[in-house]
Design a protein around this motif. Structure first.
Motif: not given
Length: 218
Positions: A183-190
């Motif tokens: 999900f986009p939030s996965d990438v942002l969190g990374s």
């Protein structure tokens, strides 16, 4: 004075990134309506770019941006620096930043236990948050920008290498969204976690380096 300002800015960036990561992680764990709406809105844009040729291209990018690939590349860079500088401390520190960071990502994946998106282009297993590909690539790029680039004499070469490194990071991050493995939030969190981890490790490095220098001076 310039170095002190730069260190202070990175300290602030690390603190801000840590706060953002904690907030985003709590939101993802609670699975709020807001985060679902955020992810869906970006996924619709990415789905519009689909195509067979693009599938193959981003699959290759994802392969070379995987944690294992980044670990091997980091090892090569670390050994190369050791051969040139004969400094075992730098080699061990570089490897710990990557390996320790990957272990941290795995820990958060287990704690959050977020399922991956449905309808993946190429099936990936394990939990989704945060993105291991994005994190490990970000750390690898930081190593290039802050350790390798300063060793280059030509400023034009430094700029070109920096630009290519950042561009590669963008491709790897986008590939995880395009292939619907995250999900986009996965990438942002990374991104937030990588900045936080890098600043923490950078601070430890500077502290240990000063202590080591003082002992050698004695």
């Amino acid at each position: 004075m310039i170095l002190l300002k730069r260190d202070f800015r990175w300290l602030i960036a690390g603190i801000v990134a840590s706060c953002l990561f904690i907030c985003l992680t709590l939101i993802v764990k609670l699975n709020t309506h807001w985060i679902s709406k955020f992810d869906i809105s970006f996924e619709k844009i990415i789905l519009a770019t689909g195509g067979t040729n693009s599938d193959q291209l981003f699959s290759i990018i994802a392969f070379f941006g995987s944690p294992i690939a980044n670990l091997l590349l980091t090892m090569i860079l670390a050994i190369s620096i050791w051969v040139k500088q004969k400094n075992i401390f730098n080699l061990l520190w570089i490897m710990f930043v990557q390996v320790g960071g990957d272990a941290l990502v795995l820990l958060f994946k287990i704690i959050i236990a977020r399922p991956r998106p449905q309808n993946q282009v190429i099936t990936d297993y394990g939990f989704s948050y945060p993105s291991g590909h994005t994190f490990s690539t970000t750390i690898f790029i930081f190593i290039i920008l802050f350790i390798i680039v300063p060793l280059l004499d030509d400023q034009e070469t430094q700029f070109a290498v920096s630009l290519l490194a950042i561009f590669w990071l963008g491709l790897v991050a986008f590939s995880r969204l395009y292939l619907r493995n995250h999900f986009p939030s996965d990438v942002l969190g990374s991104f937030f976690l990588a900045i936080s981890w890098w600043e923490l490790m950078r601070s430890f490095y500077l502290t240990l380096k000063v202590n080591f220098s003082e002992k050698m001076g004695e």
